[in-house]
Scaffold this active site. Structure first.
Site, PDB file in Angstrom:
ATOM      1  N   ASP A   1      -7.677   3.663   2.966  1.00  0.00           N
ATOM      2  CA  ASP A   1      -6.329   4.286   2.944  1.00  0.00           C
ATOM      3  C   ASP A   1      -5.488   2.997   3.503  1.00  0.00           C
ATOM      4  OD1 ASP A   1      -4.475   7.229   2.812  1.00  0.00           O
ATOM      5  OD2 ASP A   1      -3.882   5.299   2.326  1.00  0.00           O
TER       6      ASP A   1
HETATM    7  C1  GLC Z   1      -0.660   5.943   1.158  1.00  0.00           C
HETATM    8  C2  GLC Z   1      -1.274   7.240   1.019  1.00  0.00           C
HETATM    9  C3  GLC Z   1      -2.516   7.090   0.140  1.00  0.00           C
HETATM   10  C4  GLC Z   1      -2.052   6.144  -1.311  1.00  0.00           C
HETATM   11  C5  GLC Z   1      -1.945   4.754  -0.588  1.00  0.00           C
HETATM   12  C6  GLC Z   1      -1.604   3.767  -1.484  1.00  0.00           C
HETATM   13  O1  GLC Z   1      -0.624   5.644   2.628  1.00  0.00           O
HETATM   14  O2  GLC Z   1      -1.870   7.809   2.118  1.00  0.00           O
HETATM   15  O3  GLC Z   1      -2.536   8.422  -0.715  1.00  0.00           O
HETATM   16  O4  GLC Z   1      -2.853   6.166  -2.298  1.00  0.00           O
HETATM   17  O5  GLC Z   1      -1.220   4.629   0.670  1.00  0.00           O
HETATM   18  O6  GLC Z   1      -0.260   3.781  -1.734  1.00  0.00           O
END
Ligand code: GLC
Length: 713
Positions: free
Chosen positions: A257
């Site tokens: 993440d």
């Molecule tokens: C965010 C979220 C995740 C998402 C990622 C990219 O922090 O936790 O669910 O896919 O970043 O946007």
């Protein structure tokens, strides 16, 4: 030598690490930092994928940089959070889950994939499969609710919808099951906070949706931000390497993440970015989203002996294999063959999905709205709130194209005098318009109160310690209801809201969640009876925040709640039951269940259990009914939840129709993690509960005895 081996052999270490580097193009901002100057990085072979970018031109231009100006010309992945639509925004996942219809879940994902693929996206960071029982957690909106079976079926449907039968199709998206796992159990409902989850709860509640995702062929998995029992998911060897890779055989890509690998330092398990990079790679993470530690620090980790190059090569292989499955080496631009984008079909599907997601929670003879109504007051800050209807995570959606509740009601009631008053602001404690709103309510034959949350009050980084009606909305509702005007309360939100005395005083209560681009028309369809509401709650609705977490699949206690006995598991100041239970939802008209029967009373382990029940529809309305089948293993080596959902069936009934539902339960349905956490079905007496929700007082019950098969080990 195959193509991937050839590429791997040709790659420098920097180019290998480049394939593990996932950077943001910042068209949407979904994290605390951004990436700068990605073009130079792409030219230098230091990027494997770009996300938060969409639009065929922009993506093609970026792809050309990799294909024409980098040394090895390896095509890029293009990721985006396509959670509930791309340009056509459907209801948020928590809403859609309430339709309890896997075919619908698959169809909306299919249209989303078509639209996103047309915009050049080839990877979605969805479905989000976090089971959660905590409405304080803003991200509860992104997932399928509290129940692991619902989440597992939701996972299969969404992955099939996004990925189709062949990822090489230009209209397919590689799906990412996220966030693995346990984020929905974060301490006090706070984003990113630690979760303390027993190995048993993991196996019973939080892992099943991801097991279903892997079995459904999900292309990628994203670890959660949180730690479980002190081990951050981004470095969780037991769950990422041993469970996911070895036990489930997942051979797809694990992508971190947003900056999560670098955050292992803040977690307190890595002393520096080199250690963080090593921990994540050794745990099985393949791509580093934004933190840059793989690219910048794995060389040092290698030289310090913290990682082996074979682990780097294995990660690169998985990333290249995904690009191969997507057909990017042959067709890097993946020109979409056609797209249902924003066509009437897509908008009609959005309306159908929204209708099917709206839950009628209470109705004291107020709804449906009489067609001959002459004067309608539409009051509240969500009545004409176009920009709020999509809810969070609607990247390429255009909130300005949403249909408001006011517009929907005006279109549905052309002969009615429909007048709007905001009453109070969204989230501000200003009660400037309460008196005027009450005047309007006194004028009207019916008042529709449109209250709830703004889109930014839901989703990531949107946790609320008091998940009630923001600002002065509660006061507005109380004042309007006190005028005596017949009223219906419409709640727009990303979570169950604590509505206090409105639960009893409102004439009707409808939960619309964030219904998407066709919000107003779908809400009007339900309020006017043009569509008979059929959605059911995928999550328990608490009376008060103090009850959280409250959910149907609780284990009993030695002193189960008994209002008549103080020495039982209950509160002094509120009932132990929820305001509305899991599966709750009304329709116009009535339905009943009768004649629950099993084919036998005793079964040997391994035998199928045949169940039948009759559903009867009242004479006044046709309806779609959802019937839930729960079991309870009365006595086992480990205390079992008082109810566990094992099946549901949805049927369409004509007025007055009686229909029999028949299904079989398999031995698999009776299996649970035994004392040693190994799956086991233990002989003994089981209860079978069948009902329209988890409300225990309304369930039909039958029981059966499971015997060990003679001679079985
Ligand atoms: C965010 C979220 C995740 C998402 C990622 C990219 O922090 O936790 O669910 O896919 O970043 O946007």
């Amino acid at each position: 030598m195959n193509h991937i081996d050839g590429l791997l052999q040709a790659m420098t270490l920097t180019e290998k690490l480049g394939q593990l580097n996932l950077v943001t193009a910042n068209r949407a901002i979904t994290g605390p930092t951004t990436t700068t100057d990605i073009d130079a990085a792409i030219r230098a072979g230091k990027v494997g994928g770009v996300f938060n970018l969409w639009g065929r031109e922009a993506i093609s231009a970026t792809q050309r940089l990799a294909l024409e100006e980098s040394r090895l010309k390896i095509p890029l992945l293009f990721g985006l959070d396509v959670l509930h639509g791309h340009r056509t925004i459907f209801p948020v996942p928590l809403a859609e889950a309430g339709a309890f219809d896997p075919d619908l879940w698959m169809r909306t994902a299919r249209v989303a994939a078509l639209e996103a693929a047309e915009d050049g996206v080839n990877l979605t960071f969805a479905p989000m499969l976090d089971v959660s029982r905590d409405p304080r957690w803003g991200r509860i909106v992104e997932g399928p609710g509290e129940d692991p079976l619902t989440a597992a079926i939701f996972a299969r449907a969404k992955i099939h919808g996004f990925q189709g039968d062949d990822l090489r199709s230009p209209a397919a998206l590689a799906a990412t099951a996220k966030h693995f796992c346990g984020g929905g159990a974060a301490t006090a409902g706070r984003d990113y906070a630690s979760a303390d989850i027993s190995p048993r709860q993991l196996r019973e509640t939080y892992l099943p949706p991801f097991r279903a995702a892997v079995l459904a062929g999900c292309a990628a998995i994203m670890p959660a931000f949180n730690c479980i029992d002190g081990a951050p998911m981004t470095a969780h060897v037991a769950l990422l390497r041993h469970y996911l890779r070895e036990e489930l055989g997942f051979d797809g890509v694990v992508l971190s993440d947003y900056t999560a690998i670098g955050e292992l330092i803040e977690h307190g398990v890595a002393g520096d970015r080199t250690e963080a990079a090593a921990l994540a790679l050794n745990a099985g993470v393949d791509m580093d989203m934004v933190s840059g530690v793989f690219l910048e620090h794995l060389p040092e980790a290698l030289s310090r002996g913290l990682v082996k190059e074979e682990f780097i090569d294995a990660a690169v292989r998985r990333v290249l294999a995904l690009k191969g499955r997507l057909g990017l080496f042959d067709n890097p631009f993946r020109l979409a063959v056609s797209c249902a984008s924003r066509t009437p079909d897509a908008l009609e599907l959005a309306r159908e999905c929204a209708r099917r997601s709206i839950v009628l929670l209470a109705n004291r003879q107020v709804l449906p709205i009489d067609k001959n109504l002459r004067r309608l007051a539409v009051i509240g800050p969500l009545a004409d709130a176009r920009m709020e209807m999509q809810g969070p995570w609607s990247a390429a959606g255009r909130p300005g194209t949403c249909v408001t509740i006011l517009e929907g009601l005006k279109a549905a009631l052309p002969d009615c005098d429909v007048v709007h008053a905001e009453g109070v602001g969204l989230g501000r404690d200003d009660d400037h318009g309460v008196a005027g709103a009450c005047e309007l309510a006194r004028w009207a034959d019916l008042t529709v109160l449109c209250l709830g949350e703004a889109a930014h009050m839901s989703g990531e980084a949107a946790c609320r310690a008091t998940p009630d009606l923001p600002g002065a909305q509660q006061q507005l509702a109380q004042a309007v209801i006190a005028t005596g005007s017949p009223n219906a309360l419409v709640l727009v939100s990303g979570r169950p809201l604590m509505i206090g005395d409105l639960a009893e005083s409102a004439g009707a209560i409808v939960a619309t969640w964030f219904p998407g681009v066709m919000a107003g028309h779908a809400i009007a369809d339900v309020l006017t009876g043009a569509f008979n509401p059929s959605a059911r709650l995928p999550i328990t609705w608490p009376r008060l925040t103090g009850q959280i977490p409250i959910f149907y699949a609780q284990r009993s206690s030695g002193r189960p709640p008994d209002e008549a006995n103080p020495f039982t598991s209950k509160y002094l100041d509120v009932a132990a039951t929820p305001l509305f239970p899991f599966g709750h939802g009304l329709s116009y008209g009535r339905a009943s269940l009768e004649n629950l029967r099993l084919d036998r009373e005793t079964y040997f382990t391994g035998e199928e259990i045949s169940v039948s029940v009759d559903v009867i529809c009242s004479e006044d309305y046709a309806r779609r009914e959802t019937v839930f089948f729960f079991i309870h293993d009365r006595v086992a080596s480990v205390a079992r939840p008082v109810m566990e959902l094992k099946r549901w069936r949805q049927i369409d009934l004509a007025p007055g129709e009686r229909m029999t539902i028949s299904l079989t339960l398999e031995m698999e349905d009776l299996v649970f993690p035994g004392v040693e956490l190994r799956p086991i079905a233990e002989p003994g007496v089981f209860d079978l509960f069948v009902g329209f929700s988890a409300a225990s007082e309304a369930l039909l019950r039958a029981s059966f005895n499971l015997l060990a098969r003679p001679g079985a080990a």
